[in-house]
Design a protein around this motif. Structure first.
Motif, PDB file in Angstrom:
ATOM      1  N   MET A   1     -53.350  49.519 165.344  1.00 46.20           N
ATOM      2  CA  MET A   1     -52.350  50.543 165.231  1.00 46.20           C
ATOM      3  C   MET A   1     -52.111  51.103 166.630  1.00 46.20           C
ATOM      4  O   MET A   1     -53.037  51.300 167.407  1.00 46.20           O
ATOM      5  CB  MET A   1     -52.849  51.634 164.279  1.00 46.20           C
ATOM      6  N   LYS A   2     -50.861  51.359 166.939  1.00 46.15           N
ATOM      7  CA  LYS A   2     -50.499  51.977 168.221  1.00 46.15           C
ATOM      8  C   LYS A   2     -50.105  53.426 167.981  1.00 46.15           C
ATOM      9  O   LYS A   2     -49.279  53.715 167.118  1.00 46.15           O
ATOM     10  CB  LYS A   2     -49.344  51.236 168.878  1.00 46.15           C
ATOM     11  N   LEU A   3     -50.734  54.321 168.725  1.00 41.99           N
ATOM     12  CA  LEU A   3     -50.422  55.747 168.650  1.00 41.99           C
ATOM     13  C   LEU A   3     -49.509  56.128 169.803  1.00 41.99           C
ATOM     14  O   LEU A   3     -49.574  55.528 170.883  1.00 41.99           O
ATOM     15  CB  LEU A   3     -51.705  56.573 168.729  1.00 41.99           C
ATOM     16  N   TYR A   4     -48.672  57.135 169.595  1.00 43.34           N
ATOM     17  CA  TYR A   4     -47.728  57.610 170.605  1.00 43.34           C
ATOM     18  C   TYR A   4     -47.797  59.120 170.685  1.00 43.34           C
ATOM     19  O   TYR A   4     -47.826  59.809 169.663  1.00 43.34           O
ATOM     20  CB  TYR A   4     -46.310  57.180 170.208  1.00 43.34           C
ATOM     21  N   ARG A   5     -47.829  59.626 171.896  1.00 42.36           N
ATOM     22  CA  ARG A   5     -47.759  61.072 172.134  1.00 42.36           C
ATOM     23  C   ARG A   5     -46.793  61.321 173.276  1.00 42.36           C
ATOM     24  O   ARG A   5     -46.647  60.492 174.170  1.00 42.36           O
ATOM     25  CB  ARG A   5     -49.125  61.638 172.546  1.00 42.36           C
ATOM     26  N   TYR A   6     -46.156  62.480 173.243  1.00 47.72           N
ATOM     27  CA  TYR A   6     -45.299  62.895 174.350  1.00 47.72           C
ATOM     28  C   TYR A   6     -45.826  64.233 174.835  1.00 47.72           C
ATOM     29  O   TYR A   6     -45.725  65.247 174.136  1.00 47.72           O
ATOM     30  CB  TYR A   6     -43.837  63.000 173.907  1.00 47.72           C
ATOM     31  N   LEU A   7     -46.423  64.211 176.009  1.00 48.83           N
ATOM     32  CA  LEU A   7     -47.014  65.414 176.582  1.00 48.83           C
ATOM     33  C   LEU A   7     -45.946  66.164 177.366  1.00 48.83           C
ATOM     34  O   LEU A   7     -45.188  65.554 178.126  1.00 48.83           O
ATOM     35  CB  LEU A   7     -48.164  65.034 177.512  1.00 48.83           C
ATOM     36  N   THR A   8     -45.878  67.473 177.196  1.00 47.56           N
ATOM     37  CA  THR A   8     -44.897  68.291 177.911  1.00 47.56           C
ATOM     38  C   THR A   8     -45.559  69.542 178.456  1.00 47.56           C
ATOM     39  O   THR A   8     -46.604  69.973 177.967  1.00 47.56           O
ATOM     40  CB  THR A   8     -43.736  68.724 176.982  1.00 47.56           C
ATOM     41  N   ASP A  53     -53.773  51.948 171.730  1.00 50.82           N
ATOM     42  CA  ASP A  53     -54.062  51.026 170.634  1.00 50.82           C
ATOM     43  C   ASP A  53     -55.399  51.399 170.017  1.00 50.82           C
ATOM     44  O   ASP A  53     -56.393  51.567 170.729  1.00 50.82           O
ATOM     45  CB  ASP A  53     -54.110  49.581 171.142  1.00 50.82           C
ATOM     46  N   VAL A  54     -55.408  51.570 168.696  1.00 51.15           N
ATOM     47  CA  VAL A  54     -56.619  51.931 167.965  1.00 51.15           C
ATOM     48  C   VAL A  54     -56.779  50.928 166.829  1.00 51.15           C
ATOM     49  O   VAL A  54     -55.896  50.799 165.971  1.00 51.15           O
ATOM     50  CB  VAL A  54     -56.524  53.366 167.392  1.00 51.15           C
ATOM     51  N   GLY A  55     -57.879  50.206 166.825  1.00 54.14           N
ATOM     52  CA  GLY A  55     -58.108  49.203 165.796  1.00 54.14           C
ATOM     53  C   GLY A  55     -58.764  49.776 164.558  1.00 54.14           C
ATOM     54  O   GLY A  55     -59.420  50.817 164.593  1.00 54.14           O
ATOM     55  N   GLY A  56     -58.548  49.100 163.430  1.00 58.35           N
ATOM     56  CA  GLY A  56     -59.228  49.442 162.193  1.00 58.35           C
ATOM     57  C   GLY A  56     -58.757  50.714 161.531  1.00 58.35           C
ATOM     58  O   GLY A  56     -59.487  51.295 160.732  1.00 58.35           O
ATOM     59  N   MET A  57     -57.571  51.180 161.852  1.00 59.25           N
ATOM     60  CA  MET A  57     -57.071  52.410 161.256  1.00 59.25           C
ATOM     61  C   MET A  57     -55.659  52.189 160.733  1.00 59.25           C
ATOM     62  O   MET A  57     -54.955  51.294 161.174  1.00 59.25           O
ATOM     63  CB  MET A  57     -57.052  53.543 162.281  1.00 59.25           C
ATOM     64  N   THR A  58     -55.268  53.028 159.800  1.00 60.54           N
ATOM     65  CA  THR A  58     -53.908  53.027 159.269  1.00 60.54           C
ATOM     66  C   THR A  58     -53.285  54.373 159.591  1.00 60.54           C
ATOM     67  O   THR A  58     -53.913  55.414 159.415  1.00 60.54           O
ATOM     68  CB  THR A  58     -53.919  52.811 157.742  1.00 60.54           C
ATOM     69  N   TYR A  59     -52.036  54.350 160.049  1.00 64.10           N
ATOM     70  CA  TYR A  59     -51.366  55.585 160.440  1.00 64.10           C
ATOM     71  C   TYR A  59     -51.158  56.517 159.253  1.00 64.10           C
ATOM     72  O   TYR A  59     -50.839  56.104 158.155  1.00 64.10           O
ATOM     73  CB  TYR A  59     -50.014  55.288 161.087  1.00 64.10           C
ATOM     74  N   SER A  60     -51.320  57.796 159.508  1.00 63.93           N
ATOM     75  CA  SER A  60     -51.043  58.848 158.537  1.00 63.93           C
ATOM     76  C   SER A  60     -50.417  60.016 159.289  1.00 63.93           C
ATOM     77  O   SER A  60     -50.864  60.365 160.392  1.00 63.93           O
ATOM     78  CB  SER A  60     -52.331  59.300 157.854  1.00 63.93           C
TER      79      SER A  60
END
Length: 68
Positions: A1-8, A53-60
């Motif tokens: 799973m790929k996580l996304y953040r936008y830091l401001t 990238d984080v393996g073994g997880m499902t996005y929620s």
């Protein structure tokens, strides 16, 4: 799973420290930083997208992305 953040944040050292902390926690820069001038506040605001990238997880939608 790929996580996304936008830091401001305002263009000051605290913003750079937040980006540095994310990089040292395994996040990668995603594209160039952005900057804009907030005339109402009289400050420059910065933004930087980061991904991880984080393996073994499902996005929620309940995930607190800063915990990863």
């Amino acid at each position: 799973m790929k996580l996304y953040r936008y830091l401001t944040g305002p263009d000051e050292s605290a913003f750079c420290h937040r980006v540095t902390a994310a990089l040292n926690s395994g996040w990668d820069l995603h594209g160039p930083p952005s900057m804009t001038y907030d005339a109402g506040k009289g400050i420059v605001m910065c933004g930087q997208a980061v991904t991880k990238d984080v393996g073994g997880m499902t996005y929620s939608a309940e995930m607190k992305l800063s915990d990863y």
